[in-house]
Design an enzyme around this catalytic site. Structure first.
Site, short mmCIF file in Angstrom:
data_model
loop_
_atom_site.label_atom_id
_atom_site.label_comp_id
_atom_site.label_asym_id
_atom_site.label_seq_id
_atom_site.Cartn_x
_atom_site.Cartn_y
_atom_site.Cartn_z
N GLY A 10 45.70 22.81 52.69
CA GLY A 10 45.08 23.11 51.39
C GLY A 10 43.59 22.76 51.47
O GLY A 10 43.03 22.15 50.57
N GLY A 13 40.47 23.89 48.72
CA GLY A 13 40.42 23.46 47.33
C GLY A 13 39.26 22.52 47.06
O GLY A 13 38.40 22.30 47.91
N ASP A 54 51.09 28.43 54.93
CA ASP A 54 51.70 28.11 53.64
C ASP A 54 52.39 26.75 53.81
O ASP A 54 53.24 26.59 54.70
CB ASP A 54 52.72 29.22 53.33
N TYR A 144 52.79 19.23 35.63
CA TYR A 144 52.05 18.64 36.76
C TYR A 144 52.39 17.15 36.91
O TYR A 144 52.68 16.67 38.01
CB TYR A 144 50.56 18.84 36.48
N LYS A 148 54.14 15.11 40.03
CA LYS A 148 53.46 14.01 40.72
C LYS A 148 54.30 12.73 40.67
O LYS A 148 54.36 11.99 41.65
CB LYS A 148 52.07 13.78 40.11
N1 SER Z 1 42.12 16.70 37.60
C1 SER Z 1 43.51 17.00 37.51
C2 SER Z 1 43.80 17.97 36.45
O1 SER Z 1 43.06 18.00 35.49
C3 SER Z 1 44.30 15.76 37.26
O2 SER Z 1 44.82 15.31 38.44
O3 SER Z 1 44.75 18.68 36.54
#
Ligand code: SER
Length: 320
Positions: A10, A13, A54, A144, A148
């Protein structure tokens, strides 16, 4: 003997862009392999090894590691908070399957060290909002954050059960100028600098009083590499470390930018990202990272703002 190499998954990014550059400065261009699902410009590929891959494709990833004598892997591929809310299953798949590809490899190959990023998104509304401690109530309510938190539990499990040397940081919002952030809730604090230089005005998608923990990218990169280079016995926290940098609201950041651009204006039009931000802490206590591996952030708001504006002016070739 083939040289030991480092792999960044990755790499294109927001974090990967800065991290690859710094790792190559430290270990040498040819010893840091960058991979991303997207092809990269020729100029980047000319600087050092790049492969398209990937992270959920175990066979390909494992082959790259084996064939190149990789001993450290930074797994950065993920969908961030705002995008993940719109694509819950895709976010779960990418954020979790990629992690399992690496945890399972390291389980069989304990000499390969793994870095995996967590986030302030693991915290939720039941967490103490100010100076959020390392160990506290953790009930995330975003897609998200859920991915995590699950990832943190798996990292700790693979460490104690299978001896995997996995290390992790709960990043605050990251502010950087090299690569644009993609799909995060804290991204306003990056976008605002671009718009300040280009238009002298910005429409913020969070309310002006939304305090969030933030960090300037040079600190985040230094933290990441320092954590990976710390002796294993010092790393007693194997889920993920709290990391504090700066805490501010959009209004505070606007005031700081105005010190350099007095005519800069900001308007506020909160959107769905406000609901995400409202579940996150305002500031973080990182005393455990300080104690266990000697972490200390360097950039405060004023220095970060000044540096960001200098780099934005360079980027957009603004001379005044
Ligand atoms: N910066 C990230 C977000 O806003 C948080 O880990 O998704």
């Amino acid at each position: 003997m083939q040289k030991e190499r480092t792999l960044v998954l990755g790499s294109a990014g927001q974090i990967g862009t800065d991290l690859v550059e710094e790792l190559r400065r430290i270990y040498g261009d040819s010893n840091v392999i960058a991979t991303d699902i997207k092809d990269q410009p020729e100029a980047f590929k000319a600087k050092g090894p790049f492969m398209m891959a990937d992270v959920t494709d175990a066979a390909t990833i494992h082959k790259i590691i084996q064939e190149n004598n990789v001993k450290q892997v930074y797994l950065l591929a993920a969908l961030l908070s705002a995008v993940a809310e719109n694509k819950p299953k895709a976010a779960w798949k990418l954020n979790m399957e990629g992690l399992f590809v690496m945890l399972d490899y390291c389980k069989e190959n304990n000499d390969v060290k793994l870095y995996w990023p967590s986030s302030i998104a693991v915290f939720g509304t039941t967490t103490p909002r100010h100076n959020t401690p390392q160990k506290t109530i953790i009930e995330p309510s975003t897609v998200y954050g859920i991915s995590k938190l699950a990832g943190e539990r798996w990292c700790e499990y693979y460490h104690y059960k299978h001896g995997v040397d996995v290390r992790s940081i709960r990043y605050p919002g990251l502010i950087s100028y090299k690569a644009d952030p993609g799909g995060g809730t804290t991204d306003y604090a990056v976008n605002i600098f671009h718009e300040a230089i280009l238009k002298n005005t910005y429409e913020c998608f969070l309310r002006e009083d939304t305090a969030l923990p933030m960090m300037y990218m040079p600190d985040a990169i230094r933290a990441t590499i320092e954590l990976m280079n710390a002796p294993a016995e010092k790393i007693k926290t194997r889920n993920s470390y709290n990391l504090a940098g700066i805490s501010f609201t959009p209004a505070i950041l606007v005031d700081e930018i105005k010190k350099h651009l007095p005519d800069f204006t900001c308007t506020y039009k909160p959107d769905s990202r406000q609901q995400i931000a409202d579940t996150w802490p305002a500031s973080i206590d990182d005393s455990v990272a300080q104690k266990e591996w000697g972490w200390k952030h360097r950039y405060e708001l004023a220095a970060m703002t000044e540096d960001m504006l200098i780099h934005m002016k360079e980027k957009y070739k603004v001379t005044t």
